[in-house]
Design a protein around this motif. Structure first.
Motif, PDB file in Angstrom:
ATOM      1  N   MET A   1       0.837  -1.200   0.000  1.00 40.83           N
ATOM      2  CA  MET A   1       0.000   0.000   0.000  1.00 40.83           C
ATOM      3  C   MET A   1       0.876   1.256   0.000  1.00 40.83           C
ATOM      4  SD  MET A   1      -3.404   0.246   0.056  1.00 40.83           S
ATOM      5  CE  MET A   1      -3.565  -1.464   0.501  1.00 40.83           C
ATOM      6  N   ILE A   7      -6.322   8.789  -0.498  1.00 38.64           N
ATOM      7  CA  ILE A   7      -7.426   8.165   0.243  1.00 38.64           C
ATOM      8  C   ILE A   7      -6.899   7.559   1.528  1.00 38.64           C
ATOM      9  CG2 ILE A   7      -9.310   6.497   0.182  1.00 38.64           C
ATOM     10  CD1 ILE A   7      -9.256   6.616  -2.817  1.00 38.64           C
ATOM     11  N   THR A   8      -5.798   6.852   1.383  1.00 43.30           N
ATOM     12  CA  THR A   8      -5.192   6.247   2.549  1.00 43.30           C
ATOM     13  C   THR A   8      -4.861   7.307   3.582  1.00 43.30           C
ATOM     14  OG1 THR A   8      -4.179   4.681   1.068  1.00 43.30           O
ATOM     15  CG2 THR A   8      -3.358   4.711   3.326  1.00 43.30           C
ATOM     16  N   PHE A  10      -6.126  10.192   3.904  1.00 43.68           N
ATOM     17  CA  PHE A  10      -7.350  10.759   4.464  1.00 43.68           C
ATOM     18  C   PHE A  10      -7.933   9.848   5.546  1.00 43.68           C
ATOM     19  CE2 PHE A  10     -12.012  10.644   4.176  1.00 43.68           C
ATOM     20  CZ  PHE A  10     -12.289  11.900   4.661  1.00 43.68           C
ATOM     21  N   LEU A  11      -8.051   8.574   5.203  1.00 44.16           N
ATOM     22  CA  LEU A  11      -8.664   7.633   6.133  1.00 44.16           C
ATOM     23  C   LEU A  11      -7.835   7.489   7.399  1.00 44.16           C
ATOM     24  CD1 LEU A  11      -9.831   4.797   3.710  1.00 44.16           C
ATOM     25  CD2 LEU A  11     -11.256   6.535   4.819  1.00 44.16           C
ATOM     26  N   LYS A  12      -6.542   7.297   7.179  1.00 41.79           N
ATOM     27  CA  LYS A  12      -5.709   6.927   8.305  1.00 41.79           C
ATOM     28  C   LYS A  12      -5.340   8.123   9.179  1.00 41.79           C
ATOM     29  CE  LYS A  12      -1.863   3.957   9.031  1.00 41.79           C
ATOM     30  NZ  LYS A  12      -0.657   3.389   8.450  1.00 41.79           N
ATOM     31  N   LEU A  16      -9.260   9.136  11.506  1.00 42.71           N
ATOM     32  CA  LEU A  16      -9.120   8.467  12.789  1.00 42.71           C
ATOM     33  C   LEU A  16      -8.651   9.401  13.894  1.00 42.71           C
ATOM     34  CD1 LEU A  16      -7.804   4.875  12.170  1.00 42.71           C
ATOM     35  CD2 LEU A  16      -9.921   5.577  13.264  1.00 42.71           C
ATOM     36  N   LEU A  21     -13.836   9.341  16.847  1.00 42.80           N
ATOM     37  CA  LEU A  21     -13.309   8.069  16.386  1.00 42.80           C
ATOM     38  C   LEU A  21     -11.981   7.729  17.048  1.00 42.80           C
ATOM     39  CD1 LEU A  21     -14.280   8.197  12.621  1.00 42.80           C
ATOM     40  CD2 LEU A  21     -15.545   7.280  14.558  1.00 42.80           C
ATOM     41  N   SER A  24     -13.228   6.100  20.241  1.00 42.71           N
ATOM     42  CA  SER A  24     -13.915   4.811  20.109  1.00 42.71           C
ATOM     43  C   SER A  24     -13.071   3.801  19.354  1.00 42.71           C
ATOM     44  CB  SER A  24     -15.282   4.988  19.448  1.00 42.71           C
ATOM     45  OG  SER A  24     -15.134   5.435  18.125  1.00 42.71           O
ATOM     46  N   GLY A  25     -12.119   4.300  18.547  1.00 42.76           N
ATOM     47  CA  GLY A  25     -11.231   3.370  17.880  1.00 42.76           C
ATOM     48  C   GLY A  25     -10.218   2.800  18.847  1.00 42.76           C
TER      49      GLY A  25
ATOM     50  N   LYS B   7      -8.794  -0.959  -2.702  1.00 38.72           N
ATOM     51  CA  LYS B   7      -7.422  -1.142  -2.247  1.00 38.72           C
ATOM     52  C   LYS B   7      -7.194  -0.638  -0.819  1.00 38.72           C
ATOM     53  CE  LYS B   7      -5.381  -0.808  -6.860  1.00 38.72           C
ATOM     54  NZ  LYS B   7      -6.170   0.299  -7.474  1.00 38.72           N
ATOM     55  N   GLN B   8      -8.007   0.282  -0.400  1.00 35.89           N
ATOM     56  CA  GLN B   8      -7.726   0.875   0.917  1.00 35.89           C
ATOM     57  C   GLN B   8      -8.548   0.230   2.036  1.00 35.89           C
ATOM     58  OE1 GLN B   8      -8.348   2.808  -1.804  1.00 35.89           O
ATOM     59  NE2 GLN B   8      -6.208   3.352  -2.164  1.00 35.89           N
ATOM     60  N   ASN B  10      -7.867  -1.908   4.191  1.00 34.96           N
ATOM     61  CA  ASN B  10      -7.163  -1.961   5.472  1.00 34.96           C
ATOM     62  C   ASN B  10      -7.244  -0.665   6.259  1.00 34.96           C
ATOM     63  OD1 ASN B  10      -6.452  -4.541   5.214  1.00 34.96           O
ATOM     64  ND2 ASN B  10      -4.373  -4.132   4.414  1.00 34.96           N
ATOM     65  N   GLU B  11      -7.281   0.416   5.533  1.00 30.71           N
ATOM     66  CA  GLU B  11      -7.363   1.702   6.209  1.00 30.71           C
ATOM     67  C   GLU B  11      -8.813   2.012   6.591  1.00 30.71           C
ATOM     68  OE1 GLU B  11      -5.461   1.387   3.386  1.00 30.71           O
ATOM     69  OE2 GLU B  11      -3.668   1.250   4.648  1.00 30.71           O
ATOM     70  N   LEU B  12      -9.720   1.516   5.773  1.00 29.54           N
ATOM     71  CA  LEU B  12     -11.133   1.801   6.036  1.00 29.54           C
ATOM     72  C   LEU B  12     -11.616   1.061   7.282  1.00 29.54           C
ATOM     73  CD1 LEU B  12     -13.728   3.177   5.120  1.00 29.54           C
ATOM     74  CD2 LEU B  12     -14.222   1.196   3.696  1.00 29.54           C
ATOM     75  N   PRO B  14     -10.406   0.152  10.244  1.00 32.24           N
ATOM     76  CA  PRO B  14     -10.331   0.767  11.590  1.00 32.24           C
ATOM     77  C   PRO B  14     -11.382   1.862  11.790  1.00 32.24           C
ATOM     78  CG  PRO B  14      -8.153   0.602  10.615  1.00 32.24           C
ATOM     79  CD  PRO B  14      -9.116   0.201   9.546  1.00 32.24           C
ATOM     80  N   ILE B  15     -11.675   2.568  10.739  1.00 34.53           N
ATOM     81  CA  ILE B  15     -12.698   3.605  10.876  1.00 34.53           C
ATOM     82  C   ILE B  15     -14.066   2.971  11.115  1.00 34.53           C
ATOM     83  CG2 ILE B  15     -13.904   5.468   9.673  1.00 34.53           C
ATOM     84  CD1 ILE B  15     -11.296   6.042   8.240  1.00 34.53           C
ATOM     85  N   ALA B  18     -14.207   1.800  14.595  1.00 32.81           N
ATOM     86  CA  ALA B  18     -14.375   2.906  15.546  1.00 32.81           C
ATOM     87  C   ALA B  18     -15.822   3.391  15.534  1.00 32.81           C
ATOM     88  CB  ALA B  18     -13.431   4.042  15.193  1.00 32.81           C
ATOM     89  N   ARG B  19     -16.387   3.468  14.367  1.00 29.41           N
ATOM     90  CA  ARG B  19     -17.785   3.911  14.272  1.00 29.41           C
ATOM     91  C   ARG B  19     -18.709   2.899  14.937  1.00 29.41           C
ATOM     92  NH1 ARG B  19     -19.437   3.801   8.965  1.00 29.41           N
ATOM     93  NH2 ARG B  19     -21.336   4.854   9.648  1.00 29.41           N
ATOM     94  N   ILE B 215     -15.812  10.369   3.381  1.00 31.52           N
ATOM     95  CA  ILE B 215     -15.169   9.130   2.918  1.00 31.52           C
ATOM     96  C   ILE B 215     -15.625   8.811   1.509  1.00 31.52           C
ATOM     97  CG2 ILE B 215     -14.946   6.640   3.274  1.00 31.52           C
ATOM     98  CD1 ILE B 215     -15.297   7.084   6.228  1.00 31.52           C
ATOM     99  N   ILE B 219     -13.310   8.440  -1.699  1.00 32.93           N
ATOM    100  CA  ILE B 219     -13.191   7.201  -2.473  1.00 32.93           C
ATOM    101  C   ILE B 219     -13.502   7.459  -3.942  1.00 32.93           C
ATOM    102  CG2 ILE B 219     -14.197   4.918  -2.816  1.00 32.93           C
ATOM    103  CD1 ILE B 219     -14.493   4.689   0.165  1.00 32.93           C
TER     104      ILE B 219
END
Ligand code: SF4
Lengths: 799, 221
Positions: A1, A7-8, A10-12, A16, A21, A24-25, B7-8, B10-12, B14-15, B18-19, B215, B219
């Motif tokens: 990756m 995107i990565t 943004f998400l990571k 978070l 989050l 709660s994460g 592809k992401q 793995n990153e999605l 955890p979110i 958490a939600r 998100i 995406i």
């Protein structure tokens, strides 16, 4: 990756990190969070055949409410996908009075709102705070059933069966089954329970009228009114309390046929508005003074029917007195004042009842001459200190004028009539024979073992125990509808007196607050039944189970079957049918077989929703006796109408239980010295927005007619009260606050509060809702030991 | 349509977790408080000090958990009955249709609509027609099930669709009644727990909607 993928990133990195989050994460799932909340979804099987709601056909199911309103009407539930989406009523036109339309009243327009009201009792509960405090905890049905079974047994064993009591309750009483029937069956099978007699509706009349006529069935069917020329509705208000759904259609037709209708009532009621040619306002508890004066006019002007009196009655004049009784005890002597020196003239009566003397003469003459005339007595006026006199006094007038037993007449008195029945297959036999007058149940709690026949105790000389266990099934008599709420409240709060109270109901009523175990009951939508009108009406209505019971609500029949199981008597309990539906089917079958071969089959009845019994001619009260009294004597000791009752004479209580009907000034009536302190008479009435106390919590109905007290402008002015003011109403028994409506529609000297509002005390015990019974008295009527709830003196002040 | 792997994932994930955790915390807050140990466990292992940063609702809850006693839990049990459960007039019913229907009834239009939505996902309330389908906890549970499905997906298109469904569910079913519900609770209680819970519910749902939209946008890019 790739780390640099936006995107990565943004998400990571962005997401978070956000507060929610991030937390709660990071907490992971503490074990507990995963365990909370049972999974509440299952797989939806018809997933692929889903039709949109628009396409789901609406089904119309005909059913029937079985509350204690005198009407019984057709309720049509429009059901879609298992939910009642709308409610309508009978649409039949009203031309043919032999099959009158059975339309719902304003209360029926609220039924869907009642069904889906968020405050429905949903789960069984047990009390956790002090009794009456209103603190409960949810329990399982198993625990509820267990507890009830244990207490029924324990209390039965400790104090004997006479300590167990099923309180007067009318929330679901005009069907085939209901909580009370279930409880009584269970108690009967396990040793029995203390019985009660009589009712809160026509309690004084029920005991008094038979002394005159030998029966309470002194009424005639409504179609007989189509032949009447003059109709007096004495304290009756069918426009609001309904009395019987088709009744008003007949009254309207009678009016169209030319009958003159007079309403005697302290209030200008909706019935006056709809039907009356004339309103005669009168002070409460003084009706007998008016009756006496009418009698005086009729007799002195020789308008009475001497032949009728001679032939059918005992006690009218000196020539027709029972053996050994002083001639001066006759009705005529009393009216003329032969013995007491008081002629019961219209002027005499005017001073007491406030009906002008000339008006008294006029209605007396009209009643005696415009024949056939129907004097119909409501029951409100007999709910007073000497209510027995009211019932007998009306009957006197009917006899004086010979308006008995003929088409278009009406014999007054209690006025029951009935000619259309169904079989009720649910039966029980109580091994305990002891009974008390229903109004004296608080006495039986307080000092049951000291009660004697003077308190109306029957079936035993002495009770072995006071009441220790109360079942209160769909009723509000446990506190709200019984007299003197504050007194009852103290009694119930004392947990050493009644040890265990079970309540089943739809909502948290004031009575339900006093439950130890509180059960969620079902509405009529949720069960099978057959609804019958209050005796009066030639029809029955099918009550189809429209939807399954909501939440954990259950029919009492099933609940007590389980209790019976715990106590080893389930088979016997279920002997009349293992389900309610069985009972309904059995009733239909047996009615057809035993009472009426034209009665429909179960499926026909269900389809039609209603069955009208048809008759060729009106039912006329006492026609049989009047046509041939030799063959058909009255059911009195003498076989005649006893204007003078020897049986009452023999009680030796002439002052308050006279042998002939007399005006007796009531305690807390207009001539009680207590008037100095509490100058206003207070009465209640059946309000159109409620059926007794049922539906008081329904907001929409409060909009239709709000809880308010009526007061005459004279009385308001004297107290500096204006229309719409909030006032306090009080006497030595209690106090309430209520909005006031200042109106000419009530006679001066009287305040009126619609009965049935739910007792809602504030911290200092002052009721905030206008619950009439904080002001009423538990002192019973003399003869019947009935409720005198219209006999109250109060004062009113602005708050 | 051909499957296009996301592809992401793995990153999605955890979110999503958490939600889901957060939603489960909300389920805990609005469930009948039967068990004192749950409260203690959450206080001890739930990093309660971080709640402080989550607006007014978080602060109230933080204070509540800080001063947790058996007495307090008992009082909250009574408060829960008074507000949500009964018996008696309940002050803040937990059902959507109470807030959305003209007459404040249960089993009204919104009950049907949400039921239909569940059905489309092959789900049915176990107490259908016995208790209304639009109970707060049930709607949250449904969100959780959508999140779970999303976690199990690998197909980009499907993930995208599931995210869209969550947005749709939030905007059409869950969120519309929450402001009215929040007002009702706040007006009717002095309880730190339930005032805090309802504020947190409102804030989180609003936040979650933003998250989902962002998100989804990310995406799509
Ligand atoms: S209160 Fe009586 S008349 Fe009115 S809708 Fe109900 S059953 Fe019918």
């Amino acid at each position: 990756m790739k780390e640099n993928n936006p995107i990565t990133d943004f998400l990571k990195n962005k997401m978070l990190r956000r507060t929610f989050l991030k937390w709660s994460g990071a907490i992971g799932v503490p074990v507990v969070l995963g365990g909370i909340g049972v999974k509440q979804f299952i797989e939806y099987k018809e997933a692929h055949t889903t039709v949109s709601k628009k396409d789901i056909p609406e089904k119309i199911i005909s059913t029937c409410s079985v509350n204690n309103c005198g009407g019984r009407c057709v309720i049509k539930a429009h059901v879609k996908d298992g939910v009642v989406v709308r409610v309508s009523t009978d649409t039949q036109e009203g031309d043919d009075l032999s099959t009158p339309p059975l339309r719902a009243c304003v209360r029926g327009r609220n039924y869907r709102k009642m069904l889906y009201h968020p405050d429905r009792l949903k789960y069984p509960m047990k009390r956790v705070g002090k009794r009456g405090e209103g603190k409960f905890e949810r329990i399982t049905w198993e625990e509820a059933v267990d507890t009830i079974a244990k207490e029924v047994k324990r209390i039965g064993e400790t104090y004997g069966p006479e300590s167990r009591y099923d309180n007067y309750a009318s929330g679901q009483c005009w069907g085939l089954h209901g909580g009370s029937a279930a409880v009584r069956k269970l108690l009967s099978l396990t040793g029995g329970f203390l019985n009660y007699r009589n009712d809160y509706s026509s309690g004084a009349a029920n005991v008094a009228t038979p002394y005159t006529y030998g029966t309470n069935n002194s009424g005639s069917s409504f179609d007989s009114l189509l032949y009447s020329k003059y109709i007096i509705l004495w304290g009756q208000n069918p426009s609001e309390m309904i009395f019987s759904t088709p009744y008003r259609e007949y009254l309207m037709k009678a009016k169209l046929n030319g009958a003159k209708i007079v309403v005697i009532d302290p209030r200008y009621t909706d019935t006056v508005v709809a039907f009356a040619d004339e309103w005669i306002p009168i002070l409460p508890t003084t009706d007998n003074a008016l009756m006496d004066a009418m009698g005086y006019v009729i007799v002195t002007e020789k308008l009475h029917d001497q032949a009728f009196l001679d032939k059918y009655c005992i006690g009218f004049d000196e020539a027709h007195m029972p053996k050994g009784i002083d001639k001066k005890e006759s009705v005529k002597s009393y009216l003329l004042g032969d013995k007491d020196g008081i002629a019961k003239t219209p002027e005499w009566a005017e001073r007491i009842c406030h009906v002008p003397a000339d008006k008294i003469r006029e209605i007396a003459r009209n009643y005696a001459t415009m024949k056939p005339a129907a004097l119909i007595q409501g029951w409100g006026p007999q709910r007073h200190a000497f209510g027995e006199q009211f019932a007998r006094g009306g009957a006197h007038l009917a006899c004086l004028t010979g308006n008995v037993g003929k088409l278009g007449c009406w014999a007054a008195g209690t006025g029951y009539w009935n000619r259309a029945n169904i079989v009720s297959p649910f039966s029980y036999e109580n091994p305990v024979k002891a009974s008390i007058p229903c109004f004296l149940w608080t006495k039986a709690v307080e000092m049951g073992t000291e009660m004697t026949s003077a308190d109306g105790l029957e079936g035993t000389d002495k009770l072995k125990s006071s009441i220790k266990l109360i079942f209160n099934m769909a009723g509000n008599m446990l506190i709200n509808q019984h007299a003197d709420i504050n007194k009852t409240r103290k009694l119930l709060e004392d947990e050493s007196k009644v040890e265990f109270i079970v309540v089943s109901d739809l909502f948290m009523t004031p009575s339900a607050k006093y439950a130890d175990i509180l059960l969620p009951g079902t509405t009529f939508f949720e069960r099978w039944d057959i609804g019958v009108p209050w005796c009066f009406g030639d029809y029955v209505v099918f009550g189809e189970k429209t939807i399954k019971p909501l939440y954990e609500c259950r029919d009492e029949y099933d609940v007590f079957a389980e209790v019976a199981g715990k106590l080893g008597v389930k088979d016997k309990y279920l002997e009349n049918g293992s389900t309610i539906l069985d009972l309904v089917k059995e009733s239909v079958k047996r009615t057809k077989k035993e009472l009426d071969p034209t009665f429909p089959s179960f499926e026909e009845f269900r389809k039609k929703g209603v069955h009208h019994f048809t008759f060729n001619e009106p039912l006329i009260g006492f026609k049989k006796q009047i046509d041939d009294i030799e063959k058909n004597p009255f059911e009195t000791p003498s076989g005649k109408i006893e204007l003078f009752s020897k049986a009452l004479w023999d009680l030796h209580q002439q002052e308050d239980i006279p042998a002939i009907a007399k005006y007796i000034p009531a305690w807390e009536g207009p001539s009680d010295p207590l008037k100095e302190k509490y100058p206003l008479q207070l009465i209640g009435w059946h309000y159109k927005r409620r059926c007794h106390s049922t539906y008081d919590n329904q907001e929409w109905l409060e909009e239709a007619a709000k809880q308010e007290m009526w007061l005459n402008p004279q009385d308001a002015k004297a107290r500096g009260i204006s229309n719409g003011d909030r006032v306090q109403v009080f006497n030595d028994r209690g106090s309430l606050v209520i909005d006031v409506r200042v109106t000419e529609r009530i006679i001066p000297g009287v305040a009126a509060i619609p009965q049935g509002a739910w007792y809602s005390p504030n911290e200092s015990g002052i009721d905030q809702r206008g619950s009439l019974n904080v002001l009423t008295s538990q002192r019973p009527t003399v003869l019947a030991k009935a409720n005198p709830q219209q006999t109250n003196l109060v004062e009113v002040k602005k708050v | 349509m051909d499957s296009v792997p996301f592809k992401q994932q793995n990153e999605l994930i955890p979110i999503l977790i958490a939600r889901k955790n957060f939603y489960q915390f909300l389920i805990f807050l609005f469930s009948e408080p039967k068990n004192n140990e749950y409260f203690i466990e959450i206080r001890d292992n739930g990093k309660m000090n971080e709640l402080e940063e989550m607006g007014k609702g978080g602060q109230l809850l933080h204070h509540f958990f800080l001063s947790l006693t058996d007495e307090k839990i008992k009082a909250e049990k009574e408060e829960y009955s008074r507000l949500f459960l009964g018996p008696g007039p309940i002050r803040a019913p937990l059902w959507a249709s109470f807030y959305l229907s003209k007459d404040h009834l249960l089993f009204d239009e919104s009950t049907y609509q949400v039921r239909k939505f569940y059905h489309q996902y092959g789900l049915q309330y176990i107490k259908e027609n016995n208790e209304p389908d639009d109970h707060l906890l049930l709607e949250i549970e449904f969100m959780v099930s959508l999140i779970d499905s999303c976690s199990e997906e690998t197909d980009r298109f499907q993930i995208n669709r599931l995210l869209a469904d969550q947005i749709y569910f939030l905007t059409t079913h869950l969120l519309p009644w929450i402001p009215a519900f929040m007002k009702t609770v706040i007006k009717n209680t002095e309880s730190q727990l339930y005032k805090g819970a309802v504020l947190l519910l409102h804030d989180f749902l609003t936040f979650d909607l933003e998250v989902l939209c962002e998100i989804k946008e990310a995406i799509l890019e």
